[in-house]
Design a protein around this motif. Structure first.
Motif, PDB file in Angstrom:
ATOM      1  N   GLY A  67       0.803  -1.224   0.000  1.00  0.00           N
ATOM      2  CA  GLY A  67       0.000   0.000   0.000  1.00  0.00           C
ATOM      3  C   GLY A  67       0.831   1.268   0.000  1.00  0.00           C
ATOM      4  O   GLY A  67       0.295   2.369   0.023  1.00  0.00           O
ATOM      5  N   HIS A  68       2.155   1.142  -0.006  1.00  0.00           N
ATOM      6  CA  HIS A  68       3.039   2.317  -0.096  1.00  0.00           C
ATOM      7  C   HIS A  68       3.754   2.350  -1.440  1.00  0.00           C
ATOM      8  O   HIS A  68       4.892   2.771  -1.542  1.00  0.00           O
ATOM      9  N   ASP A  69       3.061   1.876  -2.457  1.00  0.00           N
ATOM     10  CA  ASP A  69       3.659   1.790  -3.787  1.00  0.00           C
ATOM     11  C   ASP A  69       3.625   3.149  -4.487  1.00  0.00           C
ATOM     12  O   ASP A  69       3.133   4.137  -3.939  1.00  0.00           O
ATOM     13  N   TRP A 123       1.725   4.310  -6.723  1.00  0.00           N
ATOM     14  CA  TRP A 123       0.402   4.913  -6.916  1.00  0.00           C
ATOM     15  C   TRP A 123      -0.104   5.600  -5.651  1.00  0.00           C
ATOM     16  O   TRP A 123      -0.929   6.511  -5.729  1.00  0.00           O
ATOM     17  N   HIS A 124       0.380   5.166  -4.474  1.00  0.00           N
ATOM     18  CA  HIS A 124       0.093   5.941  -3.244  1.00  0.00           C
ATOM     19  C   HIS A 124       0.757   7.316  -3.365  1.00  0.00           C
ATOM     20  O   HIS A 124       0.129   8.343  -3.103  1.00  0.00           O
ATOM     21  N   ILE A 125       2.026   7.317  -3.780  1.00  0.00           N
ATOM     22  CA  ILE A 125       2.753   8.576  -3.957  1.00  0.00           C
ATOM     23  C   ILE A 125       2.042   9.465  -4.974  1.00  0.00           C
ATOM     24  O   ILE A 125       1.854  10.670  -4.754  1.00  0.00           O
ATOM     25  N   LEU A 158       8.600  12.585  -2.268  1.00  0.00           N
ATOM     26  CA  LEU A 158       9.681  11.893  -1.551  1.00  0.00           C
ATOM     27  C   LEU A 158       9.283  11.404  -0.152  1.00  0.00           C
ATOM     28  O   LEU A 158      10.098  10.799   0.538  1.00  0.00           O
ATOM     29  N   HIS A 159       8.024  11.616   0.254  1.00  0.00           N
ATOM     30  CA  HIS A 159       7.694  11.434   1.672  1.00  0.00           C
ATOM     31  C   HIS A 159       7.793   9.981   2.174  1.00  0.00           C
ATOM     32  O   HIS A 159       7.957   9.754   3.364  1.00  0.00           O
ATOM     33  N   ASP A 160       7.688   9.001   1.278  1.00  0.00           N
ATOM     34  CA  ASP A 160       7.750   7.593   1.721  1.00  0.00           C
ATOM     35  C   ASP A 160       8.972   6.877   1.168  1.00  0.00           C
ATOM     36  O   ASP A 160       8.986   5.641   1.090  1.00  0.00           O
ATOM     37  N   ILE A 161       9.987   7.624   0.804  1.00  0.00           N
ATOM     38  CA  ILE A 161      11.125   7.050   0.082  1.00  0.00           C
ATOM     39  C   ILE A 161      11.817   5.940   0.886  1.00  0.00           C
ATOM     40  O   ILE A 161      12.357   4.994   0.330  1.00  0.00           O
ATOM     41  N   ALA A 221      -2.541  15.531   2.851  1.00  0.00           N
ATOM     42  CA  ALA A 221      -2.677  14.704   1.643  1.00  0.00           C
ATOM     43  C   ALA A 221      -2.360  13.246   1.962  1.00  0.00           C
ATOM     44  O   ALA A 221      -3.092  12.337   1.552  1.00  0.00           O
ATOM     45  N   ASP A 222      -1.287  13.008   2.718  1.00  0.00           N
ATOM     46  CA  ASP A 222      -0.885  11.638   3.071  1.00  0.00           C
ATOM     47  C   ASP A 222      -1.964  10.982   3.931  1.00  0.00           C
ATOM     48  O   ASP A 222      -2.297   9.813   3.756  1.00  0.00           O
ATOM     49  N   ARG A 223      -2.527  11.734   4.857  1.00  0.00           N
ATOM     50  CA  ARG A 223      -3.564  11.186   5.741  1.00  0.00           C
ATOM     51  C   ARG A 223      -4.867  10.945   5.001  1.00  0.00           C
ATOM     52  O   ARG A 223      -5.591   9.999   5.303  1.00  0.00           O
TER      53      ARG A 223
END
Ligand code: NI
Length: 216
Positions: A23-25, A27-29, A56-59, A122-124
């Motif tokens: 779920g952090h792929d 397409w999430h970004i 870059l938030h989940d890099i 946005a992330d939430r």
């Protein structure tokens, strides 16, 4: 200049996250990036800082590095330095990446800048609503968790350490995180978007429990 840096960042992130199945792929970004642009426009935030932070938030998310939450900002900084980005952009971007993660129901994670507030919203938002439901079950499957267990009530984690060790079933995650996010939105535009997604999740949970009990 702006277009090419954003393009390069997309390529860098997409390559880094290839094969991510929880779920952090990419397409999430992609969704967070679009939501962040949408909110940034309404809130008048610095678009360059918002776009780079969102991308870059989940890099290097702590969930996939044995709890080490210092890797993400380092990887992002190296990438931006290599692309001649100035410190007036790098500094706010890495500050946002370092402080964006949810760390438990009782752990405040305040964002200092408008740009940080926008990207965190946005992330939430991508963690709630229809998308949030899909991602939560995908993550639970990735961790071999039960969807639900009627005898295990939710736990409100009061520290990041406690939250990280959590191994509960997936329905608990709605109560420990997802249903709390609506009231943690930073911006007016984020709050507006969260409202509809929150109602959708509540309706989903009602139906889930009715079906669990054979009543629907
Ligand atoms: Ni994220």
């Amino acid at each position: 200049m702006t277009t090419s840096l954003i393009d390069k960042t997309c390529q860098f992130v997409e390559a880094k996250l290839a094969g991510e199945g929880s779920g952090h792929d990419w397409w999430h970004i992609y969704r967070v990036w679009n939501l962040a642009k949408n909110i940034a426009e309404q809130e008048g935030a610095n678009m360059r800082v918002v776009e780079l932070s969102a991308l870059l938030h989940d890099i290097a998310d702590w969930k996939f590095h044995d709890g080490d939450d210092s890797i993400g900002p380092k990887v992002a900084e190296q990438f931006l330095l290599k692309n001649q980005v100035g410190s007036e952009v790098i500094d706010p971007v890495i500050e946002i990446i370092a402080s964006i993660s949810y760390k438990g129901a009782g752990v405040p994670t305040p964002m200092k800048t408008l740009e940080g507030k926008v990207v965190q919203d946005a992330d939430r938002l991508d963690a709630i609503g229809a998308m949030g439901i899909a991602r939560t079950f995908a993550y639970g499957g990735h961790k071999n968790r039960l969807m639900y267990h009627p005898d295990e009530p939710p736990v409100m984690h009061q520290s990041f350490e406690e939250y990280k060790k959590n191994t509960g079933h997936t329905i608990n995650h709605f109560h420990e995180k997802l249903l709390l996010l609506k009231d943690r939105m930073n911006t007016a535009s984020g709050k507006n978007l969260a409202e509809g997604r929150h109602q959708y999740m509540q309706a989903y949970l009602d139906q889930f429990h009715k079906e669990w009990d054979g009543k629907a």
